[in-house]
Design a protein around this motif. Structure first.
Motif, PDB file in Angstrom:
ATOM      1  N   TRP A 164       0.888  -1.169   0.000  1.00  0.00           N
ATOM      2  CA  TRP A 164       0.000   0.000   0.000  1.00  0.00           C
ATOM      3  C   TRP A 164       0.924   1.217   0.000  1.00  0.00           C
ATOM      4  N   ALA A 165       1.099   1.830  -1.153  1.00  0.00           N
ATOM      5  CA  ALA A 165       2.016   2.962  -1.243  1.00  0.00           C
ATOM      6  C   ALA A 165       1.346   4.095  -1.996  1.00  0.00           C
ATOM      7  N   SER A 166       1.332   5.261  -1.391  1.00  0.00           N
ATOM      8  CA  SER A 166       0.729   6.408  -2.052  1.00  0.00           C
ATOM      9  C   SER A 166       1.790   7.203  -2.801  1.00  0.00           C
ATOM     10  N   GLY A 200     -10.555  11.788  -4.480  1.00  0.00           N
ATOM     11  CA  GLY A 200     -11.329  10.882  -3.636  1.00  0.00           C
ATOM     12  C   GLY A 200     -10.872  10.923  -2.195  1.00  0.00           C
ATOM     13  N   VAL A 201     -11.244   9.895  -1.465  1.00  0.00           N
ATOM     14  CA  VAL A 201     -10.809   9.751  -0.084  1.00  0.00           C
ATOM     15  C   VAL A 201      -9.285   9.635  -0.067  1.00  0.00           C
ATOM     16  N   ALA A 202      -8.630  10.377   0.820  1.00  0.00           N
ATOM     17  CA  ALA A 202      -7.162  10.361   0.844  1.00  0.00           C
ATOM     18  C   ALA A 202      -6.647   9.003   1.317  1.00  0.00           C
ATOM     19  N   PRO A 203      -5.862   8.305   0.482  1.00  0.00           N
ATOM     20  CA  PRO A 203      -5.382   6.976   0.886  1.00  0.00           C
ATOM     21  C   PRO A 203      -4.578   7.010   2.186  1.00  0.00           C
ATOM     22  N   SER A 217      -4.952   8.807   4.672  1.00  0.00           N
ATOM     23  CA  SER A 217      -5.769   9.055   5.865  1.00  0.00           C
ATOM     24  C   SER A 217      -6.231   7.753   6.509  1.00  0.00           C
ATOM     25  N   LEU A 218      -6.233   6.674   5.757  1.00  0.00           N
ATOM     26  CA  LEU A 218      -6.610   5.388   6.357  1.00  0.00           C
ATOM     27  C   LEU A 218      -5.441   4.746   7.100  1.00  0.00           C
TER      28      LEU A 218
END
Lengths: 547, 547
Positions: free
Chosen positions: B234-236, B245-248, B250-251
């Motif tokens: 999981w890499a932004s 969209g929803v900020a990755p 932020s999860l």
């Protein structure tokens, strides 16, 4: 609501330009752009296909199935939306438009829509430019219900101690600013769509606003959000900050109508500025202007305005003569003297080779016109640029009529990659324009700047081939979006994803995050009814539980 | 890693106080607090139960099953952790501690642990105070593997243009600051646990740092995050901002080890301050100090320090004589003159009845000691307070030894409810102390201030009943936490949720959000292996798909 919105394009039916003025405007635009043709008249609204859903008697006063209302909610405000509306292409409108006036009515509408097997599209001001409200929902629905939230438009509470206000989701910019102004307060969320956009729409799309630095998007103003989901009310506590796990509001911010219908929010407001200091600084090159903008934000200064225009963009908007890049700078405050800040910023500009005008300081009128404020009242002396900013949504309708393809797209990128991305995106767009339009212009400005990067915003203007505008638009959009992604940028800094940005958004987001988001949606919207097609696709039915 | 961490409590084995010094310290504390008893010696580390998992040969050099290592990873650093460690209560340690040195090794460890049916607890510096790393994982696991990330401690890249650095998750404060200092840069993330905490731990728990305003938690510094999840990487993207969209990120921020193991992040850094202006301002009451702090942040000023101490708390830490509330104020900058800002802040304090000392301006040494910086080098002239801040983690071990119950808890609340919440929380804690400890002190400070509210931080000191400390702690914690929730606050502003805050966190968060988060976790961690018991419980097995 005595005034009726135009069924296509911007604004109200009673404020459209008379034919003679439109002709004059068209001539002026042709003169400046050196392309564009005769003024074409918009097609009348055609008769729409009958709605596939029947409104139950008990909700009849909330549900509208008129052709006008369905057509008006069929599109947002992107160029391709305008073109289709202009040509009378209303082949896929929502079946029913709901107009709830309070949360109880919204709940009743939602319950009915879910029970009827409909897809549900929450609708704010309809000012989006990414296909976020278009009823392309895929198979498996009995019809589409669009829920227009504009009747929930009250400022419910104002907390003058904590400087926050509880505002309903359907409140437009002017409506909420009017209520706040009575207390000497302002939200200062001034996107170009200020006039028609709603607070709920801004939150759902993480819209960008007034400030060019520090508090750039609505995200920064949201204290708590309340939304109605099929799984119940999703309401967070009013908190100035919290570190309690994953932030609940962060899932609603940018959810684009896929997780729930936002009904209200507590937002942070500020006292109306009593002092504004502004100037424009000319730079021999855009790159030199970037260096100055970077120096300013990295120093810790947080100007309200810090927008950098390419020389050509400055010329196009009348802000400059096309010989220099222009940095529009402004600081504002309700209490503090801003003279020191603008002086420090100007000194940094001088060190980067800029030529500043003498800064201007003034006290805005307490009852100022919000349309002007929205347009950047603080941008003076760049009055022409500001005027262009306000006029833009109206102008775009006229551009469609004279056959000019007009598109804007925007991204964000860290500073060290900015020059490369700006060049590659502009070149990709120009190449596409040459192929599909035979030419056109691509110009760029920075709309927001951060210590670690900036948000470049591109404007495309080109000769449209009448009847083939959508194919032209599509080619340019594809070329530019691919270049944005290849250059390391985001598919959108503040225009949202919608349906138009999906292919590139899918490339941008981490895969496990996409899976997490889809699962989160399924948990609160098991029927997958809310705005299907946006952000995430309905996963194929699983044969068994994976646990 | 030649130095060995103490198996319980703070710091390294080679830096513990000699007995005579501990006796002297104990006497001084007894004198000030008027409670506390003789110095008790910590129990030796007992023999632990045999690990329930066997380390495979190919991973043997990465896996440690020694009693010392398992005991050291059994707890965080809360008072109840310290007490249990001190008493030799190691009934529930992890079975295996993994020490991967790169992402490949981490992947191998994770794969083995998942395959073995183990629960997996990501572990940073072990400095948390909320039970976030304690192996209480519930039923259904073959054992517990704690993954210590401290061997991944490199600063991998520094971008001096965008002012950002790519840093591995296991890097502690001193390690990463040392690398940044060579470039004249600093992250300025200085929690009290600075010395041992890691970047990954800070991100996972949304830790609070140096700045009292504007950029208060690590959230504000994160440009992108990379994590390993059971569903893949999981890499932004590195972005200064995005509205896609929803900020990755932020999860992952605040995910507390439940969604993945954070391996590295790009974080925003700043140039080291060249100028610091600071002062302390006395106020006749805490309320008057609150008014001043509120005026300062609502004016738009963003002091690096703006911490308000109750008169009693000022006395306790030696920062004041107990007759006045004290506001510690500081502004810092690498480039700008900060004289104007401190002058404006002092003027606002005067208007609220404050008595300021003459502001002090100075240039910090380029190679300054980060422990001092961490402690608020900028807080001068409140040197005593700063000294207390640094010493606190060491001191707490000594407090356990002399039988003093010591606890801190914190929250955040909007301004208009602050006075009520502070009173009700303090009273609830005092009432509990009277009941279970026969007395004690509760003092308060504001650690972070926002335009719309503040973060009050409470310190509890009371006579412990030896052997009954956990029951005492529990009673105080329950009373205070219930009062925080009843008063509208959050269960934590920057200490995270862990296992200790779960009951109140469950009350705080919106129900549909909890369902969404649980579903998101199940999507990336279908075996529910990652840190079970934290934030969300494994849902009961569903009989069929709900769609």
């Amino acid at each position: 609501m005595s005034r009726r919105r135009k069924h296509w394009g911007w604004g109200y039916e009673d404020e459209q330009l008379p034919a003679a003025q439109l002709e004059a405007l068209a001539a002026a635009m042709r003169d400046q752009l050196r392309f564009g043709g005769e003024v074409e008249a918009p097609a009348p609204l055609p008769a729409l296909a009958a709605p596939r859903l029947a409104a139950p008697a008990r909700l009849r006063e909330l549900l509208d199935t008129s052709d006008h209302d369905r057509a008006r909610h069929a599109y947002g405000c992107s160029y391709r939306d305008l073109v289709r509306g202009f040509r009378g292409d209303y082949g896929n409108p929502p079946d029913v438009v709901a107009h709830p006036r309070d949360e109880r009515e919204l709940e009743a509408v939602l319950e009915w829509a879910l029970g009827a097997g409909a897809a549900v599209i929450p609708y704010g001001g309809g000012t989006g430019v990414v296909g976020g409200v278009e009823p392309i929902v895929g198979d498996g629905y009995e019809g589409v219900v669009t829920i227009d939230m504009q009747a929930l438009d009250q400022v419910l509470e104002v907390d003058e101690t904590a400087l926050a206000a509880r505002i309903q989701a359907g409140a437009s910019g002017p409506v909420l600013e009017r209520a706040l102004r009575e207390r000497g307060l302002t939200l200062r969320h001034f996107p170009q769509s200020f006039e028609l956009q709603t607070l709920g729409g801004a939150i759902a799309t993480r819209a960008g606003g007034h400030y060019a630095t520090a508090r750039t998007r609505i995200d920064d103003f949201v204290e708590s959000v309340r939304a109605l989901t099929p799984a119940g009310v999703w309401a967070s506590r009013r908190l100035p900050g919290s570190g309690a796990g994953v932030a609940p509001d962060s899932l609603l911010l940018g959810s684009e109508g896929t997780l729930g219908v936002i009904t209200e929010a507590w937002v942070r407001v500020v006292r109306r500025p009593a002092q504004i200091a502004s100037t424009t600084v000319s730079f021999p090159s855009f790159e030199a202007g970037c260096e100055a903008a970077r120096a300013i934000v990295q120093s810790g200064l947080t100007p309200a305005n810090c927008r950098l225009l390419e020389a050509d963009e400055a010329r196009l908007t009348g802000a400059g003569d096309g010989t220099a890049a222009l940095l529009l700078l402004a600081f504002e405050s309700a209490e503090l003297d801003v003279g020191g800040s603008i002086g420090q910023a100007v000194a940094l500009c001088l060190a980067c080779g800029g030529t500043p005008r003498e800064p201007r300081r003034r006290t805005p009128a307490a009852g100022g016109d919000d349309r002007k404020v929205a347009a950047g009242e603080n941008l003076d002396p760049a009055a022409s640029w500001r005027e262009a900013f306000v006029r833009a949504p109206y102008l775009r309708d006229a551009l469609v009529a004279i056959g000019v393809l007009a598109e804007t797209f925007e991204t964000a990128i860290t500073w060290e990659r900015l020059a490369g991305l700006r060049a590659s995106v502009a070149e990709a767009a120009r190449q596409a324009l040459r192929e599909v339009c035979g030419g056109g212009t691509v110009t760029c400005r920075l709309t927001h700047v951060y210590p670690d990067g900036a948000a470049p915003y591109f404007t495309v203007l080109a000769p449209a081939r009448r009847g083939a505008e959508l194919e032209q638009w599509d080619a340019v959009k594809r070329a530019a979006s691919a270049a944005v992604l290849d250059g390391g940028g985001t598919i959108t800094h503040h225009h949202a994803v919608g349906r138009d940005h999906r292919p590139w958004y899918d490339r941008e987001r981490p895969e496990p995050f996409a899976a997490a988001l889809a699962a989160a949606k399924a948990a609160v919207d098991p029927a997958w009814a809310l705005n299907p097609g946006v952000l995430i696709d309905r996963p194929p039915r699983r044969s068994r539980d994976s646990s």
